[in-house]
Design a protein around this motif. Structure first.
Motif, short mmCIF file in Angstrom:
data_model
loop_
_atom_site.label_atom_id
_atom_site.label_comp_id
_atom_site.label_asym_id
_atom_site.label_seq_id
_atom_site.Cartn_x
_atom_site.Cartn_y
_atom_site.Cartn_z
N PHE A 136 98.88 44.63 74.20
CA PHE A 136 100.09 44.75 73.38
C PHE A 136 101.31 44.79 74.30
O PHE A 136 101.30 45.49 75.32
CB PHE A 136 100.06 46.04 72.54
N VAL A 137 102.37 44.08 73.91
CA VAL A 137 103.59 44.11 74.70
C VAL A 137 104.78 43.81 73.81
O VAL A 137 104.67 43.05 72.83
CB VAL A 137 103.52 43.11 75.87
N GLY A 138 105.91 44.41 74.13
CA GLY A 138 107.14 44.15 73.41
C GLY A 138 108.31 44.14 74.37
O GLY A 138 108.14 44.31 75.59
N GLY A 139 109.49 43.96 73.85
CA GLY A 139 110.68 43.90 74.67
C GLY A 139 111.39 45.23 74.74
O GLY A 139 110.80 46.29 74.50
N ARG A 140 112.68 45.18 75.03
CA ARG A 140 113.45 46.41 75.25
C ARG A 140 113.42 47.32 74.03
O ARG A 140 113.29 48.53 74.15
CB ARG A 140 114.89 46.04 75.60
N ILE A 141 113.56 46.75 72.84
CA ILE A 141 113.53 47.52 71.60
C ILE A 141 112.13 47.49 70.97
O ILE A 141 111.58 48.51 70.56
CB ILE A 141 114.57 47.00 70.60
N THR A 142 111.54 46.31 70.90
CA THR A 142 110.26 46.15 70.20
C THR A 142 109.08 46.73 70.97
O THR A 142 107.98 46.81 70.43
CB THR A 142 109.99 44.67 69.91
N GLY A 143 109.31 47.14 72.22
CA GLY A 143 108.24 47.80 72.96
C GLY A 143 107.73 49.04 72.24
O GLY A 143 106.55 49.40 72.36
N ALA A 144 108.61 49.70 71.48
CA ALA A 144 108.20 50.89 70.72
C ALA A 144 107.19 50.52 69.64
O ALA A 144 106.25 51.28 69.35
CB ALA A 144 109.42 51.56 70.09
N LEU A 145 107.35 49.34 69.01
CA LEU A 145 106.40 48.87 68.01
C LEU A 145 105.06 48.52 68.64
O LEU A 145 103.99 48.81 68.09
CB LEU A 145 106.97 47.65 67.27
N ALA A 146 105.11 47.90 69.82
CA ALA A 146 103.88 47.58 70.54
C ALA A 146 103.11 48.86 70.87
O ALA A 146 101.89 48.92 70.72
CB ALA A 146 104.21 46.80 71.81
N GLU A 147 103.83 49.89 71.31
CA GLU A 147 103.18 51.15 71.66
C GLU A 147 102.59 51.81 70.42
O GLU A 147 101.49 52.38 70.46
CB GLU A 147 104.18 52.09 72.33
N TYR A 148 103.29 51.74 69.30
CA TYR A 148 102.80 52.33 68.05
C TYR A 148 101.49 51.65 67.63
O TYR A 148 100.51 52.33 67.27
CB TYR A 148 103.86 52.17 66.96
N PHE A 149 101.48 50.32 67.67
CA PHE A 149 100.29 49.54 67.30
C PHE A 149 99.14 49.89 68.24
O PHE A 149 98.01 50.17 67.81
CB PHE A 149 100.63 48.06 67.38
N PHE A 150 99.42 49.90 69.53
CA PHE A 150 98.40 50.21 70.54
C PHE A 150 97.81 51.60 70.33
O PHE A 150 96.59 51.80 70.41
CB PHE A 150 99.02 50.11 71.93
#
Length: 289
Positions: free
Chosen positions: A141-155
């Motif tokens: 899972f990976v996201g950008g500056r803002i969407t990284g939070a969504l990647a972490e939530y999913f993970f």
């Protein structure tokens, strides 16, 4: 059938007259209602552990002409659930003016959800859930500056549900080591919305060249990552704010979490029980007195 009668009402009304397999199907449909009935007839049957003919027979027994009509009623219910709060501002902020930011933001978010669901193919959702839930594949899972939070939530959720999960930092300098470990058939979930991050597109291109299956969550204008993706969730994100809204993206993520969890519940339950034991040993949470 009364216009105010829901599919859930119909199932409950007919439950006693259903066969054992049909009751098993009914219980499966009611567990995550109405989302559980929005997949293909094959997917619904597989999730319930019954045959496709069982699904066809049961919906006719409930009074529908066939599965398409049954599913159309579910879509109508979902549409009503989405649209009604927009028409009735008092559900959001009874003491606020019509153009208060709470009401304006609610309208925008619900419109985003309605438009996104209208464009989202259930086959795409089902196939993405199958890939993410395949325990023979590692998933990143990976996201950008803002969407990284969504990647972490999913993970965080998937790490409980299944093994072989990795959260990649938003710092591109750490990505080559992760790509080194990726195998043909592994899954990389990428979150990328406008202003699209060039590094994420490069990562997707390199990973795909190594046989990795890309799933991207992006906006209605579509990140360049989409051209490398096997599955693309194109979701609406505009809001009356300087920032884009992540509500719909989170909605789809949580639906995927439930779909994957349900598809392998026995294994997931065992992992959850083990994790709870570890929490107990670590005394992580306070116990009620």
């Amino acid at each position: 059938m009364n216009a105010s009668t829901t599919v859930s009402d119909v199932i409950h009304a007919h439950f006693d007259g259903l066969t054992r397999a049909e009751r098993q199907l009914a219980e499966s449909l009611l567990q995550n209602y109405p989302v559980s009935g929005l997949g293909s007839i094959t997917t619904v049957a597989e999730n319930a552990g019954v045959s496709t003919p069982t699904v066809a027979r049961m919906v006719q027994k409930l009074g529908y002409k066939g599965y398409p009509e049954f599913q159309a009623h579910l879509h109508q219910e979902l549409e009503a659930t989405i649209s009604n709060p927009i028409a009735k501002h008092d559900r959001w902020a009874a003491n606020a003016p019509n153009r208060h930011i709470l009401n304006r933001f609610a309208e925008a978010v619900m419109a985003n959800l309605r438009n996104s669901l209208g464009e989202l193919r259930t086959a795409t959702f089902d196939e993405a859930a199958r890939l993410i839930g395949d325990r023979h594949r590692s998933i990143y899972f990976v996201g950008g500056r803002i969407t990284g939070a969504l990647a972490e939530y999913f993970f965080t959720h998937m790490q409980v549900i299944r093994p072989r999960t990795t959260l990649m930092s938003s710092n591109a300098s750490s990505w080559p080591q992760h790509v080194l470990n990726m195998q043909d058939g592994d899954v990389l979930v990428i979150f990328d919305i406008r202003r699209y991050e060039a590094d994420l597109t490069t990562l997707a291109e390199v990973a795909r060249a190594n046989g990795v299956q890309i799933i991207v969550f992006t906006d209605q204008w579509m990140s360049p990552v989409a051209q490398h993706a096997r599955h693309c969730f194109k979701l609406h994100i505009e809001a009356p704010s300087a920032w884009d809204s992540s509500v719909v993206m989170l909605f789809v993520v949580e639906a995927l979490i439930e779909a994957v969890q349900s598809s392998s519940w026995d294994e997931t339950r065992e992992r959850m029980n083990t994790l709870e034991g570890l929490f107990e040993q670590a005394r992580l949470f306070r116990k009620p007195r």
